[in-house]
Design a protein around this motif. Structure first.
Motif, PDB file in Angstrom:
ATOM      1  N   GLY A   1       3.058   0.630   6.439  1.00  0.00           N
ATOM      2  CA  GLY A   1       3.010   1.286   7.741  1.00  0.00           C
ATOM      3  C   GLY A   1       4.324   1.364   8.486  1.00  0.00           C
TER       4      GLY A   1
ATOM      5  N   GLY B   1       5.477  -0.737   2.090  1.00  0.00           N
ATOM      6  CA  GLY B   1       4.249  -1.301   1.536  1.00  0.00           C
ATOM      7  C   GLY B   1       4.308  -1.535   0.048  1.00  0.00           C
ATOM      8  N   ASN B   2       5.019  -0.685  -0.637  1.00  0.00           N
ATOM      9  CA  ASN B   2       5.073  -0.853  -2.085  1.00  0.00           C
ATOM     10  C   ASN B   2       5.638  -2.220  -2.429  1.00  0.00           C
TER      11      ASN B   2
ATOM     12  N   ASP C   1      -4.480  -7.389  -1.480  1.00  0.00           N
ATOM     13  CA  ASP C   1      -3.201  -7.582  -0.793  1.00  0.00           C
ATOM     14  C   ASP C   1      -2.261  -8.389  -1.690  1.00  0.00           C
ATOM     15  N   ALA C   2      -1.272  -7.713  -2.233  1.00  0.00           N
ATOM     16  CA  ALA C   2      -0.333  -8.384  -3.139  1.00  0.00           C
ATOM     17  C   ALA C   2       0.922  -8.849  -2.396  1.00  0.00           C
TER      18      ALA C   2
ATOM     19  N   GLU D   1      -6.474  -0.066   3.155  1.00  0.00           N
ATOM     20  CA  GLU D   1      -6.879  -0.200   1.756  1.00  0.00           C
ATOM     21  C   GLU D   1      -6.882  -1.636   1.268  1.00  0.00           C
TER      22      GLU D   1
END
Ligand code: AMP
Ligand code: MG
Length: 692
Positions: A539, A586-587, A490-491, A475
């Motif tokens: 992931g 990921g968060n 991508d943060a 994403e």
């Protein structure tokens, strides 16, 4: 009828205080909020329970939330009893009647005496039976011998509920009669205090609905090792909170005006299905799955600390270029600081102190200034001396220039003057040979000053730790690029790169890979070529697209750490071609918190530094929160007006909250009831080496 926000289920008990340690056959309660079931709560006696329930209802009502409160004892007696006792068919008249007469304390209550009294009113051999006391009670049969009851033995619902007990039996295994006599007065008080409505006698049009439940309706034996009552309340709570509103409405739709009814009777399959249904999709994706052992943060940190050792290379660096590097060995002072005694002020120097009164001395020629080689001053003479000047021989005391007059080569002043006044002694700060820099310390500006002052020119330091940052996820697209449908920017990568810079490491941009195992493998290969350690984000769990976990597992070095922390998620730890990999969630919020709490101290050690514990401060909370036990929590926070305030949402995708925050509030594993003013631990971002 709208659904309930909160479900409370209470397993009542007619017994006396059960002590502080959780046991069976005591009162157990369980809460589900918005479909999320909490851990059962042990309540040692009815007084504790009543207070606890009242406090809960206070909170829920204040928050505008509707509560379904389930209790596991009959809300009414078999037909006819209510009128015979109170003159009314309204069971709530019976609740009130009992409330006025039942005396209850943690050690004793009058239920057997009251039952005897009621029995005597009906001729003395029923309807109640069983006496739990040593002494006889007139009119209360101990057993069913000679027992006569002019009322039905069971309520209508009980004739259908297989295995249920009659409310006439006041004690003995499985009996429920004692719970009714001690429970209904409590329910009556809840009605009065909170305007609670009793089902099925009243319309449920208030904030609190009191509902009769019976766990055995759907539950069999408890699993091995579980406290039966605790397990039961949890299962029933889960079931009720998972019921679809229509299903619940159908269950509540009964006609049982006098005797009351068991919720779910006739709907057992639906109730059991709700209990077994997988947990609803929840807002809070960090809820702890049941039956998994979660490692407390402190244990996880202790284990991590054990497994990590320095990897960064060592080299010599001049003091002026060493700032920001980590000392690879202890450094000792080659020279004392100050190296020689010297003047601390501008004034006049001489030997020894002077008493009160007027003093005059002959001045010697010239002066002693900073940088001059120290000369000598004869006894009884003084010398003009400036700040920093090495004291000449024969001088150990200085009088301030503001305190003297100088005429005709003589200096005059008033005593007293203490011997040694206004001077600095050699080595009063640091002695030659003292350790002035400890191995593992990151050299800062002040250290550079100290090393220089102590005559140190070069130090042995670790090379900067190179840490690669890699984002994973189909994403993701690059910051600033056009996002295709379904994509997000991508943060994490810009955040993690900057965090590493703040920690003093050399960040290496390892790029971004989609959820593609081969490409991720290639990216990890490349990262391990250039970096000493690797941070990945995304992931890292155990799902289909969790390729970081999968690849690390292939190496055989992978460990999935389940840490009892929110925000969290498992932390995947492993080695890729010998380089440690931290698989972060990921968060972004979880990624940042995990980086600060777990990756930061570990990276510090890899870099040759010490295990770093962020400095926190106990400060008053500026917020309210009910924290459940079982995991630590880190809340985005900042200090305002001397109090820690927290970000309005705990959602782990809320990047704005990270940016809003200036630190974290750390809440310990235990449950906690936080109100404004409660001391909480605040860790400013500065304690993690961050600028904001
Ligand atoms: P994952 O850990 O891969 O399951 O991702 C968890 C959540 O974090 C998902 O909502 C991802 O879209 C989001 N996420 C993962 N990586 C990033 C990233 N680099 N920047 C922003 N959000 C991300
Ligand atoms: Mg992902």
């Amino acid at each position: 009828m709208s659904a309930f926000d909160t479900v409370l289920v209470v397993d009542w008990s007619g017994g006396n205080d059960r002590g502080p340690t959780p046991v069976k056959d005591a009162i157990w309660a369980c809460i589900a909020r918005d479909g999320r079931t909490e851990e059962p709560v042990y309540l040692r006696n009815r007084q504790v329970a009543e207070d606890w329930i009242a406090a809960l209802l206070d909170r829920e009502i204040a928050a505008g939330r509707r509560t379904l409160a389930g209790f596991d004892f009959p809300f009414g007696y078999p037909k006819g009893f209510c009128r015979a006792l109170t003159g009314s068919d309204d069971p709530l008249a019976l609740w009130s009647w009992l409330e006025a007469r039942v005396e209850d304390s943690p050690q004793a209550n009058n239920r057997f005496d009251l039952a005897g009294e009621i029995n005597r009113g009906f001729g003395g051999s029923g309807p109640f039976w069983f006496n739990g006391l040593q002494r006889d009670i007139d009119g209360l049969p101990k057993t069913k011998d000679g027992y006569r009851n002019s009322f039905p033995e069971r309520r209508a619902c009980e004739t259908r509920a297989k295995g249920s007990f009659t409310c006439w039996q006041l004690g003995g295994s499985g009996a429920v009669g004692g719970q009714v006599l001690t429970g209904l007065p409590v329910l009556e008080r809840l009605r009065r205090r909170f305007g609670a409505r009793a089902w099925p006698f009243e319309p449920l049009d208030a904030h609190v609905a009191l509902i009769e439940v019976w766990p055995s309706l759907i539950l069999g034996k408890e699993p091995e090792g579980r406290i039966r009552d605790a397990w039961q309340v949890r299962e029933i709570t889960r079931a009720l909170s998972a019921l679809a509103p229509d299903t619940l409405a159908a269950m509540l739709d009964v006609e049982a005006p006098e005797e009351g009814w068991i919720l779910g009777l006739g709907h057992e399959a639906a109730l059991d299905a709700a209990r077994r249904a997988p947990p609803l999709l929840r807002n809070d994706c960090f809820a702890l799955p049941p039956g998994v052992d979660w490692t407390p943060v402190s244990d996880a940190l202790a284990m991590l600390r054990q497994k990590i050792a320095p990897v960064a290379a060592v080299a010599q660096a001049t003091v002026s270029s060493a700032a920001g590097r980590i000392a690879a060995e202890d450094v000792t002072a080659r020279r004392a600081n100050p190296p020689h005694p010297n003047a601390a002020v501008d004034g006049y120097g001489f030997a020894g102190g002077r008493d009160e009164g007027h003093h005059e001395m002959q001045l010697v020629e010239g002066r002693a200034a900073a940088g001059d080689a120290p000369g000598a001053v004869p006894a009884g003479h003084a010398v003009r001396i400036l700040t920093g000047a090495a004291l000449p021989q024969g001088v150990d005391t200085v009088v301030l220039q503001e305190d003297v007059t100088v005429t005709d080569g003589r200096v005059a002043f008033r005593g007293p003057v203490r011997a040694g006044a206004n001077t600095r002694k050699a080595g009063e700060d640091v002695q030659r040979g003292d350790v002035v820099l400890h191995q593992g310390r990151r050299i800062g500006a002040a250290d550079a000053a100290l090393l220089s002052a102590c005559g140190v020119a070069e130090v042995s330091v670790h090379a900067p730790l190179r840490v690669a940052v890699l984002s994973t996820g189909d994403e993701l697209c690059e910051a600033g690029s056009e996002a295709a449908p379904g994509q997000i920017h991508d943060a994490n990568r810009p955040m993690l790169l900057e965090l590493l810079r703040g920690f003093g490491h050399d960040p290496v941009d390892g790029g971004r890979v989609g959820d593609d195992r081969d490409r991720l493998r290639a990216a990890l290969d490349a990262a391990s070529e250039t970096a000493d350690a690797i941070l990945t984000s995304g992931g890292a769990s155990a799902g289909d697209e969790d390729h970081v976990s999968a690849l690390l597992t292939e190496t055989g070095s992978m460990a999935l750490w389940r840490i009892a922390v929110k925000p969290g998620r498992p932390l995947a730890l492993g080695l890729w071609r010998g380089k440690p990999v931290f698989g972060l969630p990921g968060n972004p919020v979880a990624a940042m918190v995990c980086t600060l709490i777990f990756a930061r101290p570990a990276l510090s050690v890899l870099a040759g530094g010490v295990w770093t514990e962020p400095q926190g401060f106990m400060v008053p909370a500026g917020f309210s929160k009910r924290k459940k036990p079982g995991r630590s929590e880190f809340l985005r926070a900042r200090m305002r007006d001397g109090k820690a305030e927290v970000f309005a949402s705990e959602g782990s995708g809320r990047i704005s909250g990270l940016s809003w925050a200036e630190g974290l509030v750390e809440l310990p594993m235990d449950g906690m009831e936080i109100a404004p003013g409660t001391p909480v631990r605040y860790i400013p971002f500065g304690s993690f080496g961050l600028r904001s």
